[in-house]
Design a protein around this motif. Sequence first.
Motif, PDB file in Angstrom:
ATOM      1  N   TYR A 277       0.879  -1.167   0.000  1.00 18.80           N
ATOM      2  CA  TYR A 277       0.000   0.000   0.000  1.00 18.80           C
ATOM      3  C   TYR A 277       0.914   1.214   0.000  1.00 18.80           C
ATOM      4  N   ARG A 278       0.864   2.008  -1.058  1.00 19.78           N
ATOM      5  CA  ARG A 278       1.711   3.191  -1.194  1.00 19.78           C
ATOM      6  C   ARG A 278       0.813   4.419  -1.338  1.00 19.78           C
TER       7      ARG A 278
ATOM      8  N   ASN B  20       4.565   7.393   1.752  1.00 17.95           N
ATOM      9  CA  ASN B  20       4.359   6.443   2.830  1.00 17.95           C
ATOM     10  C   ASN B  20       4.037   5.098   2.215  1.00 17.95           C
TER      11      ASN B  20
ATOM     12  N   ARG C 152       3.273   0.645   3.174  1.00 19.13           N
ATOM     13  CA  ARG C 152       3.153  -0.492   4.080  1.00 19.13           C
ATOM     14  C   ARG C 152       3.210  -1.744   3.241  1.00 19.13           C
ATOM     15  N   ASP C 153       4.015  -2.706   3.655  1.00 17.51           N
ATOM     16  CA  ASP C 153       4.144  -3.987   2.970  1.00 17.51           C
ATOM     17  C   ASP C 153       3.731  -5.095   3.920  1.00 17.51           C
ATOM     18  N   MET C 154       3.122  -6.119   3.367  1.00 15.08           N
ATOM     19  CA  MET C 154       2.782  -7.296   4.139  1.00 15.08           C
ATOM     20  C   MET C 154       3.214  -8.516   3.336  1.00 15.08           C
TER      21      MET C 154
ATOM     22  N   GLN D 275       1.589  -6.407  14.377  1.00 16.95           N
ATOM     23  CA  GLN D 275       1.079  -5.148  13.853  1.00 16.95           C
ATOM     24  C   GLN D 275      -0.377  -5.326  13.464  1.00 16.95           C
TER      25      GLN D 275
ATOM     26  N   MET E  76      -3.996  -4.547   7.488  1.00 15.66           N
ATOM     27  CA  MET E  76      -3.958  -3.540   6.446  1.00 15.66           C
ATOM     28  C   MET E  76      -5.379  -3.337   5.916  1.00 15.66           C
TER      29      MET E  76
END
Length: 186
Positions: free
Chosen positions: A93-94, A101, A103-105, A137, A140
């Motif tokens: 998610y960019r 910013n 987030r990677d999963m 965490q 998402m």
Amino acid sequence: MATADRYLAEGEELVYVTRQHWTTVLAEFFALIIVIAVAAGLLWMLPKGEDWTPWVTYVIILVAVIAAIVFWLVPTLKWWSTLYILTSRRLMYRYGLLSKNGRDMPLTRVNDVTFSISLWERVMRYGNLSVQSASEQEGMELRKVPRAEWLQGEIYRQVEEAIRRSSPPGASGEAGPSGPSAPHEP
């Protein structure tokens, strides 16, 4: 999509890239139409031949341009810079206009993928995805994803493929390089 290629690691394949559904910027489009209509109406009502008319015209145009930038251009650029990327290894998610910013999963960590789609969203063919991982965490949240139900299934397919690639031969009941093992006699 060439934009997403720069986020790929070596040996990673791009599976799917999308932005939020176009209805995300629908309100901004209507705001732009209203700004243009109000500015045109004010310019049309200005009296002709007055000394102050050119200055007021410039002020109206300047205020309209600033309003268009604030209410249409900035939100549209934010929408354009938000990407949901599914690869053979990760869900990414960019977002971000000036500062980026992300987030990677890792797909091997995905435990659960749920979707929610209201009646309106079904008609417009988008929804929300909630992806939970095995890490501590929080999950998402992917909002206003086009074809959310399809993407949920594709994430599960990629998760299974990633787990299959990461597990050693024979770990999932497959025969190793030497074939099936012979049963032990007591």
